[in-house]
Scaffold this active site. Structure first.
Site, PDB file in Angstrom:
ATOM      1  N   CYS A 111       0.813  -1.226   0.000  1.00 31.69           N
ATOM      2  CA  CYS A 111       0.000   0.000   0.000  1.00 31.69           C
ATOM      3  C   CYS A 111       0.843   1.270   0.000  1.00 31.69           C
ATOM      4  O   CYS A 111       0.303   2.367  -0.117  1.00 31.69           O
ATOM      5  CB  CYS A 111      -0.961  -0.021   1.180  1.00 31.69           C
ATOM      6  N   HIS A 252      -3.226   7.004   2.151  1.00 36.24           N
ATOM      7  CA  HIS A 252      -3.707   5.692   1.694  1.00 36.24           C
ATOM      8  C   HIS A 252      -5.061   5.428   2.345  1.00 36.24           C
ATOM      9  O   HIS A 252      -5.238   5.607   3.555  1.00 36.24           O
ATOM     10  CB  HIS A 252      -2.689   4.620   2.080  1.00 36.24           C
ATOM     11  N   ASN A 282     -10.312  -0.454   0.375  1.00 33.82           N
ATOM     12  CA  ASN A 282      -8.859  -0.305   0.333  1.00 33.82           C
ATOM     13  C   ASN A 282      -8.349  -0.883  -0.997  1.00 33.82           C
ATOM     14  O   ASN A 282      -8.415  -2.088  -1.215  1.00 33.82           O
ATOM     15  CB  ASN A 282      -8.269  -1.065   1.534  1.00 33.82           C
TER      16      ASN A 282
HETATM   17  N1  COA Z   1     -18.249  -8.641  10.533  1.00 34.29           N
HETATM   18  C1  COA Z   1     -18.693  -8.886  11.777  1.00 34.29           C
HETATM   19  N2  COA Z   1     -17.868  -9.234  12.781  1.00 34.29           N
HETATM   20  C2  COA Z   1     -16.553  -9.326  12.508  1.00 34.29           C
HETATM   21  C3  COA Z   1     -16.039  -9.083  11.213  1.00 34.29           C
HETATM   22  C4  COA Z   1     -16.935  -8.738  10.211  1.00 34.29           C
HETATM   23  N3  COA Z   1     -16.558  -8.481   8.946  1.00 34.29           N
HETATM   24  N4  COA Z   1     -14.684  -9.239  11.255  1.00 34.29           N
HETATM   25  C5  COA Z   1     -14.360  -9.573  12.506  1.00 34.29           C
HETATM   26  N5  COA Z   1     -15.508  -9.622  13.262  1.00 34.29           N
HETATM   27  C6  COA Z   1     -15.612  -9.946  14.678  1.00 34.29           C
HETATM   28  C7  COA Z   1     -14.443 -10.755  15.190  1.00 34.29           C
HETATM   29  O1  COA Z   1     -14.663 -12.141  14.944  1.00 34.29           O
HETATM   30  C8  COA Z   1     -14.474 -10.428  16.660  1.00 34.29           C
HETATM   31  O2  COA Z   1     -15.492 -11.184  17.281  1.00 34.29           O
HETATM   32  P1  COA Z   1     -15.280 -11.781  18.763  1.00 34.29           P
HETATM   33  O3  COA Z   1     -15.121 -10.569  19.632  1.00 34.29           O
HETATM   34  O4  COA Z   1     -16.535 -12.534  18.977  1.00 34.29           O
HETATM   35  O5  COA Z   1     -14.055 -12.609  18.671  1.00 34.29           O
HETATM   36  C9  COA Z   1     -14.919  -8.965  16.697  1.00 34.29           C
HETATM   37  O6  COA Z   1     -15.566  -8.721  15.429  1.00 34.29           O
HETATM   38  C10 COA Z   1     -13.778  -7.996  16.846  1.00 34.29           C
HETATM   39  O7  COA Z   1     -12.749  -8.360  15.935  1.00 34.29           O
HETATM   40  P2  COA Z   1     -11.455  -7.508  15.766  1.00 34.29           P
HETATM   41  O8  COA Z   1     -10.616  -8.098  14.681  1.00 34.29           O
HETATM   42  O9  COA Z   1     -10.819  -7.294  17.099  1.00 34.29           O
HETATM   43  O10 COA Z   1     -12.103  -6.120  15.273  1.00 34.29           O
HETATM   44  P3  COA Z   1     -11.453  -4.720  15.101  1.00 34.29           P
HETATM   45  O11 COA Z   1     -12.217  -3.723  15.854  1.00 34.29           O
HETATM   46  O12 COA Z   1      -9.961  -4.739  15.257  1.00 34.29           O
HETATM   47  O13 COA Z   1     -11.737  -4.429  13.549  1.00 34.29           O
HETATM   48  C11 COA Z   1     -10.600  -4.435  11.444  1.00 34.29           C
HETATM   49  C12 COA Z   1     -11.176  -5.274  12.558  1.00 34.29           C
HETATM   50  C13 COA Z   1      -9.977  -5.346  10.402  1.00 34.29           C
HETATM   51  C14 COA Z   1     -11.729  -3.632  10.793  1.00 34.29           C
HETATM   52  C15 COA Z   1      -9.558  -3.441  12.046  1.00 34.29           C
HETATM   53  O14 COA Z   1      -8.655  -4.140  12.875  1.00 34.29           O
HETATM   54  C16 COA Z   1      -8.794  -2.724  10.996  1.00 34.29           C
HETATM   55  O15 COA Z   1      -9.364  -2.005  10.203  1.00 34.29           O
HETATM   56  N6  COA Z   1      -7.470  -2.876  10.974  1.00 34.29           N
HETATM   57  C17 COA Z   1      -6.640  -2.287   9.960  1.00 34.29           C
HETATM   58  C18 COA Z   1      -6.685  -3.169   8.733  1.00 34.29           C
HETATM   59  C19 COA Z   1      -6.115  -2.530   7.518  1.00 34.29           C
HETATM   60  O16 COA Z   1      -6.344  -1.375   7.268  1.00 34.29           O
HETATM   61  N7  COA Z   1      -5.349  -3.292   6.740  1.00 34.29           N
HETATM   62  C20 COA Z   1      -4.745  -2.859   5.538  1.00 34.29           C
HETATM   63  C21 COA Z   1      -3.616  -1.946   5.833  1.00 34.29           C
HETATM   64  S1  COA Z   1      -2.864  -1.414   4.381  1.00 34.29           S
END
Ligand code: COA
Length: 329
Positions: A111, A252, A282
């Protein structure tokens, strides 16, 4: 600030996949996706390929810059998700658009790819090895996303963005004798495991190579929220500018919460951080040039404005460029 963007273009696939449709593929819902990421929909390639999208974006950028394909002497494609390894995507784009005089190659900096491509072009131009470069960020991330993994498939989209860059017309680096390369890049391979994708064409006897994006979302979030403000300050220090002197921060487009966190940490109003991730998700190395193109085409950029571009992602890699907008708005 000696390299100028002369024109921009983009290409998005026709098919729009909104959060409701994605909730029919995996256990998720619109409210969850929007509240955690800001994303409402993404474009997904069906007929389109990385080469076809990149070529369209490139033609639009050339037209916007009023530069003929033959004038391009450097063509860089940044991508992690093209359908083809050989020939490189840049060579196929060269063929499609008739950039017969260009040296063409691909780079992979995930990215941060467009930020890296800009620095590479700036370096070549400064060294006198290139006069006009065409930079393209293109992704077909739907090729490498696991459509059964709700933690990742909701985030990504496909598309291409392009920019034509050259030195000032008079050949004088920036008219003020500033010859610094306006870019800061960083990599930290020791933390690479937080965002990975094995080569789908790679072979292992145990069949363990899976060509899907795998990610520790929380770690990536923390990394981006912490490092992007730092790299923005680094580039500003290098350019002798203050945060307040920047007109727009083109980051980004990974997640609205990351953009918000960066704005808060820099103590700058969110209105200086344009976003289009709601519509496209993204798109990795394509996100910065797609956003730049939208700002340009919508008349939101004015000649003389200072822009900071910043990217971050797999590698880990992160970086920022600073530039002065040169196209009349
Ligand atoms: N829909 C519903 N629930 C979801 C889900 C989805 N698409 N994805 C994960 N969950 C659930 C998980 O299973 C977890 O459930 P649990 O508490 O029962 O175990 C809960 O939601 C929280 O998961 P978590 O991964 O801790 O959520 P989060 O608040 O960190 O959000 C992202 C997840 C991916 C949205 C977030 O971490 C993020 O945006 N990170 C940056 C990713 C990114 O930008 N990557 C590219 C960089 S270039």
């Amino acid at each position: 600030m000696f390299v100028k963007i002369k024109g921009t273009g983009s290409c998005l696939p026709e098919k729009v996949l909104d959060n409701f449709e994605i909730s029919q593929l995996v256990d998720t819902n619109d409210e969850w996706i929007q509240s955690r990421t800001g994303i409402k929909s993404r474009h997904i390639a069906r007929e389109e390929t990385a080469v076809s999208m990149a070529a369209k974006a490139a033609k639009r950028a050339l037209e916007d810059a009023q530069v003929a394909a033959e004038e391009i002497d450097l063509l860089i494609v940044s991508s992690v998700s093209s359908e083809q390894l050989l020939p490189c995507t840049a060579c196929s784009v060269q063929k499609e658009i008739g950039a017969v005089n260009a040296a063409a190659f691909d780079l992979n900096a995930a990215c941060s790819g467009f930020i890296v491509a800009y620095q590479m072009a700036a370096g070549q131009i400064k060294a006198g090895l290139s006069k006009k470069a065409l930079l393209i960020g293109v992704e077909c991330l739907s090729n490498i996303v696991n459509w059964e993994d709700r933690g990742t498939c909701i985030l990504f989209g496909d598309g291409a963005g392009a920019a034509v860059v050259s030195a000032d017309e008079d050949g004088n680096i920036d008219g003020r004798g500033n010859i610094e390369i306006p870019s800061v890049l960083h990599s930290d391979g020791s933390r690479g495991e937080v965002l990975t994708c094995q080569n789908p064409t790679g072979k292992r006897a145990d069949g363990s190579l899976k060509g899907y994006v795998a990610m520790d979302g929380r770690e990536i979030y923390k990394f981006a929220a912490r490092q992007v403000p730092v790299v923005v300050k680094e580039i500003l220090e290098k350019a002798g500018k203050s945060v307040e002197e920047v007109d727009l921060f083109v980051l980004h487009q990974a997640n609205a919460r990351i953009v918000d966190a960066v704005a808060r940490r820099l103590h700058i109003g969110i209105e200086k951080f344009p976003m289009n991730l709601q519509e496209y998700g993204n798109t990795s190395s394509a996100s910065v040039p797609i956003l730049l193109n939208e700002l340009n085409r919508n008349g939101l950029l004015k000649k003389g404005q200072k822009l900071v571009l910043a990217g971050f992602g797999a590698g880990l890699s992160w970086g920022a460029d600073i530039l002065e907008w040169d196209i009349k708005g």
